[in-house]
Write an enzyme that holds these catalytic residues in place. Structure first.
Site, PDB file in Angstrom:
ATOM      1  N   HIS A 219       1.273  -1.151   0.433  1.00 44.26           N
ATOM      2  CA  HIS A 219       0.001  -0.603  -0.004  1.00 44.26           C
ATOM      3  C   HIS A 219       0.660   1.246  -0.169  1.00 44.26           C
ATOM      4  O   HIS A 219       0.172   2.332  -0.497  1.00 44.26           O
ATOM      5  CB  HIS A 219      -1.023   0.102   1.174  1.00 44.26           C
ATOM      6  CG  HIS A 219      -2.502  -0.285   1.245  1.00 44.26           C
ATOM      7  ND1 HIS A 219      -2.380  -2.187   0.415  1.00 44.26           N
ATOM      8  CD2 HIS A 219      -2.984  -0.170   0.696  1.00 44.26           C
ATOM      9  CE1 HIS A 219      -3.201  -2.332   0.282  1.00 44.26           C
ATOM     10  NE2 HIS A 219      -4.331  -1.362   0.337  1.00 44.26           N
ATOM     11  N   SER A 223      -0.964  -0.805  -5.437  1.00 43.73           N
ATOM     12  CA  SER A 223      -0.799  -2.137  -7.005  1.00 43.73           C
ATOM     13  C   SER A 223       0.215  -1.259  -8.056  1.00 43.73           C
ATOM     14  O   SER A 223      -0.052  -0.715  -8.301  1.00 43.73           O
ATOM     15  CB  SER A 223      -1.680  -2.385  -6.646  1.00 43.73           C
ATOM     16  OG  SER A 223      -2.758  -2.765  -5.423  1.00 43.73           O
ATOM     17  N   LYS A 247     -14.581  -7.645  -8.143  1.00 35.95           N
ATOM     18  CA  LYS A 247     -14.816  -8.911  -9.747  1.00 35.95           C
ATOM     19  C   LYS A 247     -13.279  -9.960  -8.645  1.00 35.95           C
ATOM     20  O   LYS A 247     -13.374 -11.150  -8.738  1.00 35.95           O
ATOM     21  CB  LYS A 247     -13.186  -7.897 -10.089  1.00 35.95           C
ATOM     22  CG  LYS A 247     -12.414  -8.916 -11.561  1.00 35.95           C
ATOM     23  CD  LYS A 247     -12.020  -7.792 -12.542  1.00 35.95           C
ATOM     24  CE  LYS A 247     -10.906  -8.993 -13.053  1.00 35.95           C
ATOM     25  NZ  LYS A 247      -9.589  -8.166 -14.276  1.00 35.95           N
ATOM     26  N   ASP A 248     -12.780  -9.528  -7.107  1.00 37.18           N
ATOM     27  CA  ASP A 248     -12.537 -11.087  -7.026  1.00 37.18           C
ATOM     28  C   ASP A 248     -13.412 -12.057  -5.793  1.00 37.18           C
ATOM     29  O   ASP A 248     -13.134 -12.864  -6.008  1.00 37.18           O
ATOM     30  CB  ASP A 248     -11.872 -10.546  -5.307  1.00 37.18           C
ATOM     31  CG  ASP A 248     -10.142  -9.773  -5.983  1.00 37.18           C
ATOM     32  OD1 ASP A 248      -9.609 -10.566  -6.101  1.00 37.18           O
ATOM     33  OD2 ASP A 248     -10.207  -9.293  -4.798  1.00 37.18           O
ATOM     34  N   GLU A 291       4.989 -34.223  -1.218  1.00 34.64           N
ATOM     35  CA  GLU A 291       4.020 -33.136  -1.536  1.00 34.64           C
ATOM     36  C   GLU A 291       4.529 -32.838  -3.499  1.00 34.64           C
ATOM     37  O   GLU A 291       5.458 -32.057  -3.449  1.00 34.64           O
ATOM     38  CB  GLU A 291       3.531 -32.435  -0.868  1.00 34.64           C
ATOM     39  CG  GLU A 291       3.086 -33.075   0.729  1.00 34.64           C
ATOM     40  CD  GLU A 291       1.292 -34.047   0.786  1.00 34.64           C
ATOM     41  OE1 GLU A 291       1.634 -34.830  -0.642  1.00 34.64           O
ATOM     42  OE2 GLU A 291       0.352 -33.205   0.595  1.00 34.64           O
TER      43      GLU A 291
END
Lengths: 423, 274
Positions: A219, A223, A247-248, A291
């Protein structure tokens, strides 16, 4: 980013005004992920994955806390307590499968998030600190995932712990004592299981703390975006809420559909059958496989088969495996091109798609295959490229590359029209 | 400095890996990998389908009960099922009285209330199914030093587990003439190409007609092997039917949720080119 045109938080309700004067948490949230955070308008769907990673961590923490209420971290009881959760605890099968697959989905999401950062140059100034904290989170995730995999105390838990702690014994002189100190014994046993459980419970909260720093650091400059061009005018940005919350939300829905499909219909797809056999120190599995999210790094470890002078191949492999992640810390200073986005870097783009991406895919494939013949050869070539890409190729192409012309602004890139100069 | 250091490290890493690759190629030419007999003769599980397969599949309780009967009359002689309690049998369609009767017919370990000596007593519904042997030493002593594994999770502990169990039970065959001498079954071992190292200590446990079903269901080897594989799928994954049903509810909810979110996203972004 605190831009001049960002909305200011103006509480309407008296209660919120009262709160704002005393403990302005709503103001903090508003400025962090609400209408007060101005974000570039041109995010594509790759920019969903940061939020998704946060959701994946919360799913792990919530399911994990409840699982810990029923889990028994003793070597005689651990395996059966997991089966007890699967059979007798109300909804326990769901919690356990969600946690088990949730780890894989967390890694899928984070790998896409890292991939996006690599391609769009998100690690470059002024966002180096965001990147450094991100790599730290990734390292913590790997440690947490490894220790979580030990907890069910199945065959792969035990032998995975044996192999991975064995890495430390490759260190000269202090290696073996260090390994014994880490395990609390000569082999994985009660002491190791209990401390892994304790740390597996602790580390997610450390990750949460580093995520807060990661978001904070983000921040400060604000972004990035797919063009890599910095925000210049009000037209370039939109408030996070409602534009990116909506959108998220779509991204979250699609993510949960994939997560639910695997968790409920193929819950053991990403696991190894041997972990449904209780740990047996006297019986080594035919192939010890970690894994899936460790496969590329496991392949790098095993790619070193020849001693270099007095340095044994095993030590080289261990150094290379840790080095393959550690080099990411230096990435902002290795890639010196002033252009951030891969879209405007023709040479970078070629090496990225035809070099880096295939080499990581090949390493992942070799990591699950037996360490013999052709698989070793493939992993050696792919690992050689991986190191060369970051340490040699990237610094060179950042110097010699002729980059494409950048749009003047985000708005121009979006609308195709130059923005009229505003005084 | 960073770039110079990186360049040197990168040169060393990539260079040494390429040298190692050269050594690997040299070794592949001078000592080509020989296919092991285990690899050459080993077979992947046969294709077999069950009613509980697929996203809509549910357990066939009649089949599970037949499978339980096969387990109880044949497998239970050597193999434990220690994750399963008698009460769990209610989930495969036995009523309360039947469960109690099955439990009562079994002897479970106990202690003599007067002397404290080990003893047995008739089971109750909440008891786990008793193991055939008191401990691992006893199990090995009775089985030519081989340990019959617990079967509770067997179908999850092998790749393609249900098909693996089915294939193993129906896969005993004559030793192929071209099998190398060192891979031939030794004393007390039996050739089975579905088993990892081809030689298994368990003799063919099932034969046509060995178990009789009350309802006259087919009791040839293949049918019984399939029934017991289905039963062992249930012992490993008793909540499967519930899991799939919940999964569909969650998926339908999420599809509607995602659809609505997408519409609101479209609505919010309607005026914005991006």
């Amino acid at each position: 980013m605190s831009v001049a045109w960002a909305n200011e938080y103006k509480p309407q309700h008296p209660l919120m005004q009262w709160m704002d004067e005393r403990l302005p948490i709503p103001r903090l949230m508003y400025n962090a992920i609400g209408g007060g955070y101005e974000v570039p308008r041109n995010f594509n769907w790759f920019y969903n994955f940061g939020v998704l990673a946060g959701v994946a961590l919360m799913v792990q923490i919530i399911t994990g806390i409840v699982l810990a209420m029923h889990y028994n971290s003793s070597i005689d009881g651990a395996f059966n307590s997991v089966e007890h959760i699967m059979r007798n605890v109300n909804g326990g099968w769901f919690l356990r499968y969600a946690h088990m697959n949730g780890a894989s989905f967390f890694f899928i999401v984070v790998y896409i998030h890292i991939f996006r950062g690599l391609y769009y140059g998100s690690y470059k100034a002024p966002r180096e600190m965001v990147w450094l904290l991100g790599v730290t989170i990734f390292l913590l995730m790997m440690a947490t995932g490894f220790m979580g995999y030990v907890l069910p105390w199945g065959q792969m838990s035990f032998w995975g712990a044996q192999v991975i702690t064995g890495f430390f014994s490759a260190i000269p002189v202090v290696g073996e004592p260090l390994r014994q100190w880490i395990l609390g014994g000569f082999a994985p046993d009660q002491a190791a299981l209990t401390r892994f459980f304790s740390l597996h419970y602790l580390l997610p909260f450390v990750i949460l703390g580093v995520i807060i720093l990661h978001v904070w650091a983000l921040h400060i400059p604000g972004s990035g975006n797919p063009t890599g061009v910095p925000v210049k005018t009000k037209e370039d940005t939109l408030p996070f809420h409602p534009y990116y919350t909506s959108k998220d939300g779509v991204g979250l829905g699609v993510y949960l559909i994939a997560f639910v499909a695997v968790t409920f219909f193929a819950p053991n797809m990403l696991g190894h059958p041997d972990n449904y056999i209780v740990a047996n120190p006297l019986s080594t599995p035919a192939h010890i496989v970690p894994e899936w999210y460790y496969w590329p790094f496991y392949a790098i470890l095993r790619a070193f088969t020849v001693d270099f002078l007095f340095i044994p191949a095993k030590l080289l492999g261990v150094l290379a495996m840790f080095g393959s992640i550690a080099l990411l810390f230096f990435l902002p200073w290795l890639d010196t091109s002033p252009v951030r986005s891969g879209n405007y870097r023709p040479l970078f783009k070629k090496f990225f798609w035809f070099g880096l991406v295939p080499s990581i895919v090949i390493l992942g494939y070799c990591g699950v295959m037996p360490a013999e013949g052709i698989y070793i050869l493939m992993s050696q070539i792919a690992a050689a490229y991986y190191f060369a890409h970051f340490l040699i190729i990237l610094p060179i192409i950042s110097r010699i590359e002729k980059t494409l012309p950048l749009p003047d602004s985000i708005t121009e890139a979006v609308t195709g029209k130059p923005v009229l100069a505003v005084a | 400095m960073v770039r110079l250091g990186a360049f040197l490290i990168g040169l060393f890493m990539a260079g040494w890996l390429m040298v190692s690759a050269g050594v690997t190629v040299f070794e592949m030419i001078t000592e080509p990998a020989v296919e092991t007999a285990e690899h050459k003769f080993h077979k992947h599980p046969k294709a077999v389908s069950f009613k509980h397969d697929g996203p809509f599949g549910k357990y066939d309780t009649a089949q599970l009960q037949r499978g339980y009967k096969v387990y109880a009359e044949v497998c239970a002689a050597c193999h434990s099922l220690n994750q399963i309690a008698f009460r769990n049998l209610a989930e495969i369609g036995y009523n309360e009285d039947e469960v109690k009767a099955i439990a009562k017919a079994a002897q479970v370990p106990s202690i003599n209330a007067d002397t404290g000596e080990p003893a047995t007593r008739p089971g109750i519904a909440t008891d786990k199914l008793p193991s055939p042997y008191a401990n691992e030493t006893a199990a090995r002593a009775a089985n030519n030093n081989a340990l019959p594994p617990d079967l509770s999770l067997m179908t999850k502990a092998r790749h393609n587990g249900p098909a693996y169990v089915y294939s193993l039970l129906t896969g005993y065959q004559k030793v192929p003439a071209d099998l190398p001498k060192e891979n031939r079954p030794g004393q007390g071992l039996h050739y089975n190409p579905y088993f990892a190292n081809l030689n298994i200590a368990m003799a063919a446990p099932l034969a046509d007609g060995q178990v009789t079903f009350d309802d006259g269901s087919k009791n040839d080897l293949k049918s019984m092997a399939k029934d017991v594989s289905a039963f062992l799928t249930w012992t490993a994954e008793p909540k499967m039917t519930q899991r799939k049903a919940t999964g569909w509810a969650a998926l339908i909810f999420l599809i509607i949720f995602t659809g609505l979110t997408f519409l609101s996203y479209r609505q919010i972004w309607a005026g914005q080119k991006h």
